[in-house]
Design an enzyme around this catalytic site. Structure first.
Site, PDB file in Angstrom:
ATOM      1  N   TYR A 186       0.817  -1.214   0.000  1.00  0.00           N
ATOM      2  CA  TYR A 186       0.000   0.000   0.000  1.00  0.00           C
ATOM      3  C   TYR A 186       0.854   1.270   0.000  1.00  0.00           C
ATOM      4  O   TYR A 186       0.413   2.310  -0.462  1.00  0.00           O
ATOM      5  CB  TYR A 186      -0.916   0.037   1.233  1.00  0.00           C
ATOM      6  CG  TYR A 186      -2.255  -0.653   1.071  1.00  0.00           C
ATOM      7  CD1 TYR A 186      -2.327  -1.974   0.635  1.00  0.00           C
ATOM      8  CD2 TYR A 186      -3.429   0.013   1.367  1.00  0.00           C
ATOM      9  CE1 TYR A 186      -3.546  -2.610   0.502  1.00  0.00           C
ATOM     10  CE2 TYR A 186      -4.657  -0.618   1.241  1.00  0.00           C
ATOM     11  CZ  TYR A 186      -4.705  -1.924   0.803  1.00  0.00           C
ATOM     12  OH  TYR A 186      -5.921  -2.544   0.685  1.00  0.00           O
ATOM     13  N   LYS A 235       3.223 -15.342   1.726  1.00  0.00           N
ATOM     14  CA  LYS A 235       3.389 -16.040   0.444  1.00  0.00           C
ATOM     15  C   LYS A 235       4.887 -16.331   0.295  1.00  0.00           C
ATOM     16  O   LYS A 235       5.539 -15.942  -0.678  1.00  0.00           O
ATOM     17  CB  LYS A 235       2.829 -15.163  -0.689  1.00  0.00           C
ATOM     18  CG  LYS A 235       2.721 -15.841  -2.031  1.00  0.00           C
ATOM     19  CD  LYS A 235       1.614 -16.895  -2.129  1.00  0.00           C
ATOM     20  CE  LYS A 235       1.705 -17.625  -3.455  1.00  0.00           C
ATOM     21  NZ  LYS A 235       0.785 -18.769  -3.539  1.00  0.00           N
ATOM     22  N   ASP A 261      -3.052 -18.065  -0.214  1.00  0.00           N
ATOM     23  CA  ASP A 261      -4.094 -18.732  -1.015  1.00  0.00           C
ATOM     24  C   ASP A 261      -4.759 -19.840  -0.207  1.00  0.00           C
ATOM     25  O   ASP A 261      -5.984 -19.986  -0.184  1.00  0.00           O
ATOM     26  CB  ASP A 261      -3.518 -19.260  -2.344  1.00  0.00           C
ATOM     27  CG  ASP A 261      -2.216 -20.034  -2.204  1.00  0.00           C
ATOM     28  OD1 ASP A 261      -1.635 -20.049  -1.089  1.00  0.00           O
ATOM     29  OD2 ASP A 261      -1.767 -20.623  -3.197  1.00  0.00           O
ATOM     30  N   ASP A 275      -6.257  -7.082   3.989  1.00  0.00           N
ATOM     31  CA  ASP A 275      -7.405  -6.429   3.363  1.00  0.00           C
ATOM     32  C   ASP A 275      -8.336  -7.481   2.764  1.00  0.00           C
ATOM     33  O   ASP A 275      -9.548  -7.471   2.978  1.00  0.00           O
ATOM     34  CB  ASP A 275      -6.910  -5.462   2.277  1.00  0.00           C
ATOM     35  CG  ASP A 275      -8.067  -4.762   1.581  1.00  0.00           C
ATOM     36  OD1 ASP A 275      -8.961  -4.259   2.283  1.00  0.00           O
ATOM     37  OD2 ASP A 275      -8.095  -4.745   0.341  1.00  0.00           O
ATOM     38  N   ASP A 280     -12.144  -9.265   4.456  1.00  0.00           N
ATOM     39  CA  ASP A 280     -13.458  -9.262   3.789  1.00  0.00           C
ATOM     40  C   ASP A 280     -14.046 -10.681   3.729  1.00  0.00           C
ATOM     41  O   ASP A 280     -15.248 -10.876   3.940  1.00  0.00           O
ATOM     42  CB  ASP A 280     -13.360  -8.700   2.356  1.00  0.00           C
ATOM     43  CG  ASP A 280     -13.615  -7.198   2.294  1.00  0.00           C
ATOM     44  OD1 ASP A 280     -13.301  -6.508   3.286  1.00  0.00           O
ATOM     45  OD2 ASP A 280     -14.132  -6.720   1.268  1.00  0.00           O
TER      46      ASP A 280
HETATM   47  C1  IPM Z   1     -10.285  -1.308   4.200  1.00  0.00           C
HETATM   48  C2  IPM Z   1     -10.593  -0.639   2.890  1.00  0.00           C
HETATM   49  C3  IPM Z   1      -9.437   0.281   2.518  1.00  0.00           C
HETATM   50  C4  IPM Z   1      -8.199  -0.561   2.375  1.00  0.00           C
HETATM   51  C5  IPM Z   1      -9.670   1.123   1.262  1.00  0.00           C
HETATM   52  C6  IPM Z   1     -10.947   1.933   1.353  1.00  0.00           C
HETATM   53  C7  IPM Z   1      -8.502   2.017   0.986  1.00  0.00           C
HETATM   54  O1  IPM Z   1     -10.843  -1.596   1.903  1.00  0.00           O
HETATM   55  O2  IPM Z   1     -10.118  -0.593   5.208  1.00  0.00           O
HETATM   56  O3  IPM Z   1     -10.226  -2.543   4.252  1.00  0.00           O
HETATM   57  O4  IPM Z   1      -7.949  -1.130   1.299  1.00  0.00           O
HETATM   58  O5  IPM Z   1      -7.449  -0.672   3.339  1.00  0.00           O
HETATM   59 MN    MN Z   2     -10.849  -3.654   2.628  1.00  0.00          MN
END
Ligand code: IPM
Ligand code: MN
Length: 359
Positions: free
Chosen positions: A142, A192, A224, A248, A252
């Site tokens: 990032y 990885k 993975d 990240d 999710d």
């Molecule tokens: C998160 C979000 C952010 C990230 C974005 C909005 C920049 O997806 O906080 O997980 O990728 O870190």
């Molecule tokens: Mn995110």
């Protein structure tokens, strides 16, 4: 009376609606538990692009630095997709993270029993899930340099750099081990290392830190495989330690185990200084202004703030329990509806139901 300063960043999309509910509830909680909360709302993200032409205005950053904690709703809107990168809402978020040195992102994923039917996995796979993703937040791909785009003879080339120093790995690994010590004594480090040099260093440093935490079991998974394990057998995990990009993605996936990303809170912490507490979900511009957003992830982020930033554990636990109560009674926002006896309500109504119980 104890008093805490909170910078509120409602942001974009559903942000302002879930912030209103959360602010009201926090006010009631502070009355009940006898402390004072001083809120200051500041522009951030798309709303700051409108008012100040940049996503993180200087005055907003100053307020954040001068507060005891920052409570952030969500930012982003497709209408800013074509702005240059430095002007986009997400760039403001990254700048906030790096300016406050928020290297430790803590994302707990715990199944609320009354919601196990809302999960996209079969109930028997998610019943026992109680894990935390510890994501490194201020380095890795990032932020790595060099990055950019250059024109070549055969067209454009674009590149980013995935980089970690030993120090950066050590400090996030330590957070993960300390957290595991208060939980189920297990850290799974995700990398990885079969392909990436940066992951080899990650693994070596993690093993070194684990020597200081002999009682904690350390395992390693390739990212993975970890993604697969999260949907195959998620209850194997206690603390997942991982880098910025992998965290990240995995958080999710982990969020969906709970039935909705609208349920997942997070804390972004530094060594000393204010933390940022925010839901994992985004600004959901498609449902903004319709009073159907789920405010629970932000409310749970507020509960984390009470406990972690202010040490108000009773107040934080009380808020979490009150949320569980209304879920047990069957109230759900649309994202959580499953067949059966649920009662569908909107964002404001969730706030009203909680307020009735807290008073
Ligand atoms: C998160 C979000 C952010 C990230 C974005 C909005 C920049 O997806 O906080 O997980 O990728 O870190
Ligand atoms: Mn995110």
């Amino acid at each position: 009376m104890k008093s805490y300063k909170i910078t509120l960043l409602p942001g974009d999309g559903i942000g302002p609606e879930i912030t209103n509910v959360t602010r009201n509830i926090l006010y009631l909680i502070s009355k009940k538990f006898d402390f004072e909360l001083k809120f200051k709302e500041m522009p951030f993200g798309g709303s700051a692009i409108e008012s100040d032409s940049i996503p993180l205005p200087h005055k907003t950053l100053q307020e954040c630095k001068n507060s005891d904690a920052v409570l952030l709703a969500a930012i982003g809107d497709p209408k800013y997709d074509n702005l240059p990168r430095e002007k986009r809402p997400e760039t403001g978020l990254l700048k906030l993270r790096s300016s406050l040195d928020l290297f430790a992102n803590i994302r707990p994923v715990k199944i609320i029993p009354s919601l196990s039917k809302s999960s996209s996995l079969k109930e028997e796979f998610v019943n026992e899930v109680d894990l935390v993703v510890v994501r490194e937040l201020t380095s890795g791909i990032y932020f790595g340099e060099p990055k950019g785009r250059i024109k070549t003879e055969s067209g454009e080339r674009a590149f980013n750099t995935m980089t970690y120093t030993s120090q950066e790995i050590k400090r996030i690994a330590e957070i993960a081990f300390k957290l595991a010590a208060q939980r189920k004594q297990k850290v799974c480090s995700v990398d990885k290392a079969n392909v990436l040099d940066v992951s080899q260093l990650w693994r070596e440093e993690t093993i070194l830190i684990s020597n200081n935490f002999k009682e904690i079991e350390l395992t390693h998974q390739y990212v993975d495989n970890a993604a697969m394990q999260l949907v195959r057998d998620p209850s194997q995990f206690d603390v997942i330690l991982t880098s910025n990009l992998f965290g990240d993605i995995l958080s999710d996936i982990a969020a969906m185990l709970t039935g909705s990303i609208g349920m997942l809170p997070s804390a972004s912490l530094t060594k000393d200084g204010p933390g940022v507490f925010e839901p994992v979900h985004g600004s959901a511009p498609d449902i903004a202004g319709k009073d159907i957003a789920n405010p629970i992830a932000m409310l749970l982020s507020a509960a984390m703030m009470l406990k972690i930033a202010f040490n108000e554990h009773d107040a934080g636990n009380y808020l979490e329990n009150t949320i569980n109560e209304i879920l047990n009674e069957g109230y759900r926002t649309s994202d959580l509806m499953s067949n059966g006896t649920s009662k569908q309500v909107g964002c404001c109504k969730i706030g009203e139901l909680l307020a009735e119980k807290i008073k």
